[in-house]
Design a protein around this motif. Structure first.
Motif, PDB file in Angstrom:
ATOM      1  N   THR A  28      -6.795  -5.066  -6.570  1.00 49.27           N
ATOM      2  CA  THR A  28      -5.445  -4.589  -6.855  1.00 49.27           C
ATOM      3  C   THR A  28      -4.499  -5.774  -6.784  1.00 49.27           C
ATOM      4  O   THR A  28      -4.872  -6.865  -6.366  1.00 49.27           O
ATOM      5  N   GLY A  29      -3.246  -5.572  -7.207  1.00 51.64           N
ATOM      6  CA  GLY A  29      -2.249  -6.636  -7.059  1.00 51.64           C
ATOM      7  C   GLY A  29      -1.521  -6.955  -8.338  1.00 51.64           C
ATOM      8  O   GLY A  29      -1.247  -6.083  -9.165  1.00 51.64           O
ATOM      9  N   GLY A  30      -1.212  -8.246  -8.500  1.00 52.66           N
ATOM     10  CA  GLY A  30      -0.454  -8.699  -9.654  1.00 52.66           C
ATOM     11  C   GLY A  30       0.682  -9.610  -9.233  1.00 52.66           C
ATOM     12  O   GLY A  30       0.542 -10.436  -8.328  1.00 52.66           O
ATOM     13  N   ASN A  31       1.819  -9.449  -9.880  1.00 50.21           N
ATOM     14  CA  ASN A  31       2.972 -10.301  -9.638  1.00 50.21           C
ATOM     15  C   ASN A  31       3.574 -10.004  -8.270  1.00 50.21           C
ATOM     16  O   ASN A  31       3.922  -8.855  -7.962  1.00 50.21           O
ATOM     17  N   LEU A  32       3.724 -11.040  -7.449  1.00 51.55           N
ATOM     18  CA  LEU A  32       4.156 -10.846  -6.061  1.00 51.55           C
ATOM     19  C   LEU A  32       5.553 -10.244  -5.980  1.00 51.55           C
ATOM     20  O   LEU A  32       5.813  -9.371  -5.149  1.00 51.55           O
ATOM     21  N   THR A  33       6.464 -10.714  -6.814  1.00 53.36           N
ATOM     22  CA  THR A  33       7.827 -10.166  -6.802  1.00 53.36           C
ATOM     23  C   THR A  33       7.816  -8.674  -7.078  1.00 53.36           C
ATOM     24  O   THR A  33       8.473  -7.879  -6.384  1.00 53.36           O
ATOM     25  N   VAL A  34       7.052  -8.261  -8.083  1.00 52.07           N
ATOM     26  CA  VAL A  34       7.008  -6.845  -8.453  1.00 52.07           C
ATOM     27  C   VAL A  34       6.304  -6.023  -7.386  1.00 52.07           C
ATOM     28  O   VAL A  34       6.729  -4.906  -7.066  1.00 52.07           O
ATOM     29  N   LEU A  35       5.239  -6.567  -6.812  1.00 49.32           N
ATOM     30  CA  LEU A  35       4.556  -5.856  -5.725  1.00 49.32           C
ATOM     31  C   LEU A  35       5.512  -5.581  -4.571  1.00 49.32           C
ATOM     32  O   LEU A  35       5.512  -4.486  -3.992  1.00 49.32           O
ATOM     33  N   THR A  36       6.326  -6.580  -4.238  1.00 53.26           N
ATOM     34  CA  THR A  36       7.306  -6.402  -3.165  1.00 53.26           C
ATOM     35  C   THR A  36       8.337  -5.343  -3.541  1.00 53.26           C
ATOM     36  O   THR A  36       8.781  -4.566  -2.689  1.00 53.26           O
ATOM     37  N   ASP A  37       8.695  -5.292  -4.817  1.00 56.47           N
ATOM     38  CA  ASP A  37       9.663  -4.296  -5.285  1.00 56.47           C
ATOM     39  C   ASP A  37       9.157  -2.864  -5.131  1.00 56.47           C
ATOM     40  O   ASP A  37       9.960  -1.927  -5.101  1.00 56.47           O
ATOM     41  N   THR A  38       7.838  -2.683  -5.072  1.00 56.80           N
ATOM     42  CA  THR A  38       7.312  -1.319  -4.944  1.00 56.80           C
ATOM     43  C   THR A  38       7.448  -0.765  -3.530  1.00 56.80           C
ATOM     44  O   THR A  38       7.345   0.453  -3.342  1.00 56.80           O
ATOM     45  N   ILE A  39       7.658  -1.629  -2.539  1.00 59.99           N
ATOM     46  CA  ILE A  39       7.727  -1.179  -1.150  1.00 59.99           C
ATOM     47  C   ILE A  39       8.849  -0.154  -0.981  1.00 59.99           C
ATOM     48  O   ILE A  39       9.987  -0.364  -1.402  1.00 59.99           O
ATOM     49  N   GLY A  40       8.521   0.970  -0.367  1.00 59.50           N
ATOM     50  CA  GLY A  40       9.505   2.019  -0.129  1.00 59.50           C
ATOM     51  C   GLY A  40       9.688   2.974  -1.290  1.00 59.50           C
ATOM     52  O   GLY A  40      10.519   3.877  -1.214  1.00 59.50           O
TER      53      GLY A  40
END
Length: 301
Positions: A175-187
């Protein structure tokens, strides 16, 4: 996980822009690349739409996505480019429609948001790889071959120099991908799930302190609890790449060196010149002793 059906020469595929508008000259080259693989290319409305920094309104981009999955003649859906905008349509997606009409879905960068959402609510294997406006090279052509036959991944030190940051051997789904976008999914309802998984991360034009902050956000959110491993892909900067890489390598070693799970860096996944395609959702294994990442095929015949 649901594996989509493999492509065959003569199949029809769709190209959409669920985030930002593509460069038309590069789009033409990408279409020619798909045609060289023996595929018939159908374009969604969004590839020529533009509304500010988006490829048309949220409704148009959402409609394009639904139409491509609903169309029985379309065997795969390729994203033209990333940019920004997929988070805006994630809540409106009919995930039951996608689950009932599973097919290849391919893209990266901002498309990471859709990878997280589709996997979470449908169980469909999705593909992280070079998009239609990308520069196609040998890595890109090789990546697309995995869509025609069930080829597993075996990425080792001969493909690119890999560095061991934390030792170990673990198995889990990718799983994963672009770190910025992954962080944006939190919450959000589409928050990345990492328990029992091997996390792939990459990004572009992010200073080291921002990468530090984003990884700290994942850590503080509990995303490294129960994780099976971390695979570090390309982190590129438009200028001073050599100095940036040295600073970033030092940071990754400091951040992950005492991790209780294996961590390998140096993979060519992401915004670099070479971007090897990955199937997200398949079973994989990371082995630092052999500097090796293996994964099962993402498609079925």
């Amino acid at each position: 996980m649901i594996q989509p059906k493999a492509l065959r020469r003569g199949d029809a595929v769709g190209v959409i822009a669920p985030a930002s508008s593509p460069d038309q000259r590069k789009l033409t080259r990408g279409i020619q690349f798909l045609q060289s693989l023996g595929l018939k290319v159908y374009l969604g409305r969004t590839v020529t739409e533009k509304q500010g920094y988006l490829a048309g309104s949220d409704q148009v981009r959402l409609g394009d996505l639904h139409e491509m999955f609903l169309n029985p003649y379309i065997r795969a859906v390729f994203c033209a480019r990333g940019g920004y905008g997929t988070a805006r349509i994630a809540e409106g997606i009919d995930y039951d429609l996608i689950k009932c009409h599973p097919k290849i879905f391919w893209g990266y960068s901002d498309i990471t948001y859709l990878h997280m959402a589709i996997q979470k609510f449908t169980g469909l294997v999705t593909f992280h790889g070079p998009m239609i406006v990308s520069d196609f090279n040998s890595a890109a052509r090789f990546s697309f071959l995995q869509l025609f036959q069930p080829l597993g991944l075996a990425y080792n030190d001969r493909i690119s120099p890999l560095q061991v940051i934390a030792e170990g051997k673990r198995a889990g789904s990718l799983t994963g991908g672009n770190l910025t976008v992954l962080t944006d999914t939190i919450g959000t309802p589409f928050e990345i799930e990492t328990i029992g998984k091997i996390l792939v991360i990459e990004d572009v034009n992010e200073p080291v302190y921002r990468i530090d902050a984003m990884l700290q956000q994942l850590k503080s959110s509990g995303k490294f609890n129960g994780i099976q491993g971390v695979v570090i892909g390309d982190f590129t900067m438009d200028k001073d790449q050599e100095a940036y890489s040295k600073e970033l390598d030092y940071f990754f070693r400091c951040f992950f060196q005492s991790a209780p799970f294996p961590v390998l860096s140096g993979f060519k996944f992401g915004h670099g010149r070479r971007n090897y395609g990955l199937a997200f959702g398949v079973n994989a294994c990371i082995d630092t002793a052999g500097k090796l990442l293996t994964a099962e095929p993402g498609i079925q015949l």
